[in-house]
Design a protein around this motif. Sequence first.
Motif, PDB file in Angstrom:
ATOM      1  N   GLU A  31       0.833  -1.211   0.000  1.00 56.56           N
ATOM      2  CA  GLU A  31       0.000   0.000   0.000  1.00 56.56           C
ATOM      3  C   GLU A  31       0.865   1.258   0.000  1.00 56.56           C
ATOM      4  O   GLU A  31       0.611   2.190  -0.761  1.00 56.56           O
ATOM      5  N   ILE A  32       1.890   1.267   0.829  1.00 56.25           N
ATOM      6  CA  ILE A  32       2.781   2.439   0.867  1.00 56.25           C
ATOM      7  C   ILE A  32       3.456   2.606  -0.490  1.00 56.25           C
ATOM      8  O   ILE A  32       3.525   3.701  -1.039  1.00 56.25           O
ATOM      9  N   TYR A  33       3.959   1.499  -1.025  1.00 53.41           N
ATOM     10  CA  TYR A  33       4.693   1.546  -2.290  1.00 53.41           C
ATOM     11  C   TYR A  33       3.783   1.992  -3.440  1.00 53.41           C
ATOM     12  O   TYR A  33       4.199   2.765  -4.293  1.00 53.41           O
ATOM     13  N   THR A  34       2.542   1.525  -3.425  1.00 52.21           N
ATOM     14  CA  THR A  34       1.583   1.889  -4.477  1.00 52.21           C
ATOM     15  C   THR A  34       1.373   3.401  -4.530  1.00 52.21           C
ATOM     16  O   THR A  34       1.187   3.966  -5.603  1.00 52.21           O
ATOM     17  N   ARG A  35       1.447   4.044  -3.388  1.00 48.27           N
ATOM     18  CA  ARG A  35       1.288   5.504  -3.355  1.00 48.27           C
ATOM     19  C   ARG A  35       2.360   6.215  -4.175  1.00 48.27           C
ATOM     20  O   ARG A  35       2.151   7.326  -4.657  1.00 48.27           O
ATOM     21  N   TYR A  36       3.526   5.606  -4.305  1.00 50.03           N
ATOM     22  CA  TYR A  36       4.666   6.273  -4.949  1.00 50.03           C
ATOM     23  C   TYR A  36       5.214   5.526  -6.152  1.00 50.03           C
ATOM     24  O   TYR A  36       6.246   5.915  -6.700  1.00 50.03           O
ATOM     25  N   ILE A  37       4.540   4.485  -6.590  1.00 43.22           N
ATOM     26  CA  ILE A  37       5.077   3.650  -7.667  1.00 43.22           C
ATOM     27  C   ILE A  37       5.273   4.448  -8.958  1.00 43.22           C
ATOM     28  O   ILE A  37       6.236   4.220  -9.689  1.00 43.22           O
ATOM     29  N   HIS A  38       4.395   5.394  -9.229  1.00 42.41           N
ATOM     30  CA  HIS A  38       4.544   6.211 -10.440  1.00 42.41           C
ATOM     31  C   HIS A  38       5.807   7.080 -10.360  1.00 42.41           C
ATOM     32  O   HIS A  38       6.476   7.294 -11.368  1.00 42.41           O
ATOM     33  N   LEU A  39       6.151   7.536  -9.165  1.00 43.24           N
ATOM     34  CA  LEU A  39       7.372   8.328  -9.001  1.00 43.24           C
ATOM     35  C   LEU A  39       8.609   7.449  -9.171  1.00 43.24           C
ATOM     36  O   LEU A  39       9.591   7.862  -9.793  1.00 43.24           O
ATOM     37  N   VAL A  40       8.554   6.248  -8.619  1.00 37.56           N
ATOM     38  CA  VAL A  40       9.678   5.308  -8.753  1.00 37.56           C
ATOM     39  C   VAL A  40       9.908   4.991 -10.224  1.00 37.56           C
ATOM     40  O   VAL A  40      11.033   5.040 -10.716  1.00 37.56           O
ATOM     41  N   TYR A  41       8.827   4.695 -10.931  1.00 41.36           N
ATOM     42  CA  TYR A  41       8.940   4.392 -12.359  1.00 41.36           C
ATOM     43  C   TYR A  41       9.512   5.592 -13.119  1.00 41.36           C
ATOM     44  O   TYR A  41      10.379   5.442 -13.980  1.00 41.36           O
ATOM     45  N   GLY A  42       9.057   6.785 -12.805  1.00 37.19           N
ATOM     46  CA  GLY A  42       9.552   7.993 -13.471  1.00 37.19           C
ATOM     47  C   GLY A  42      11.038   8.208 -13.250  1.00 37.19           C
ATOM     48  O   GLY A  42      11.775   8.534 -14.191  1.00 37.19           O
ATOM     49  N   VAL A  43      11.497   8.004 -12.030  1.00 44.06           N
ATOM     50  CA  VAL A  43      12.932   8.158 -11.731  1.00 44.06           C
ATOM     51  C   VAL A  43      13.723   7.100 -12.486  1.00 44.06           C
ATOM     52  O   VAL A  43      14.767   7.394 -13.090  1.00 44.06           O
ATOM     53  N   LYS A  55      10.560  -0.971 -15.618  1.00 37.24           N
ATOM     54  CA  LYS A  55       9.541  -1.824 -14.990  1.00 37.24           C
ATOM     55  C   LYS A  55      10.208  -2.883 -14.110  1.00 37.24           C
ATOM     56  O   LYS A  55       9.744  -3.154 -12.997  1.00 37.24           O
ATOM     57  N   ASP A  56      11.286  -3.484 -14.608  1.00 36.73           N
ATOM     58  CA  ASP A  56      12.027  -4.467 -13.812  1.00 36.73           C
ATOM     59  C   ASP A  56      12.584  -3.824 -12.548  1.00 36.73           C
ATOM     60  O   ASP A  56      12.548  -4.412 -11.473  1.00 36.73           O
ATOM     61  N   ALA A  57      13.106  -2.621 -12.699  1.00 33.20           N
ATOM     62  CA  ALA A  57      13.687  -1.910 -11.552  1.00 33.20           C
ATOM     63  C   ALA A  57      12.622  -1.620 -10.497  1.00 33.20           C
ATOM     64  O   ALA A  57      12.895  -1.736  -9.293  1.00 33.20           O
ATOM     65  N   VAL A  58      11.417  -1.277 -10.921  1.00 32.72           N
ATOM     66  CA  VAL A  58      10.323  -1.008  -9.975  1.00 32.72           C
ATOM     67  C   VAL A  58      10.080  -2.253  -9.113  1.00 32.72           C
ATOM     68  O   VAL A  58       9.924  -2.145  -7.893  1.00 32.72           O
TER      69      VAL A  58
END
Length: 105
Positions: A31-43, A55-58
């Motif tokens: 749940e915590i990760y889902t809040r920021y997954i779009h930011l992780v993918y963008g970075v 995607k693999d890195a996420v």
Amino acid sequence: MYNFQKDINNKSDSELLNRYIQSGNLEILGEIYTRYIHLVYGVCLKYLNDREESKDAVNKIFEKLIVEIPKFEIQNFRSWLYVLTKNHCLMEIRRKKTEKKRFEK
């Protein structure tokens, strides 16, 4: 009836982090990760310049969180996750350069 999902959605990042550390419940971490997954993918996309690698890195970063979160006292999860993601990407870039040099030899 208790609604786990509703309860999680109403909690702050730090509350959820504490719950995750105490319980080890991956649903809470998810749940915590889902809040920021779009930011992780963008970075990841910014540093790796490849959609599939990003995607693999996420996924790898989520796995890394399982191990890393209990080691640190995290004040601001978003900032901490950004730094973790950036460092992961930089290590991947370094690893690829090293592999390329070995292959050229």
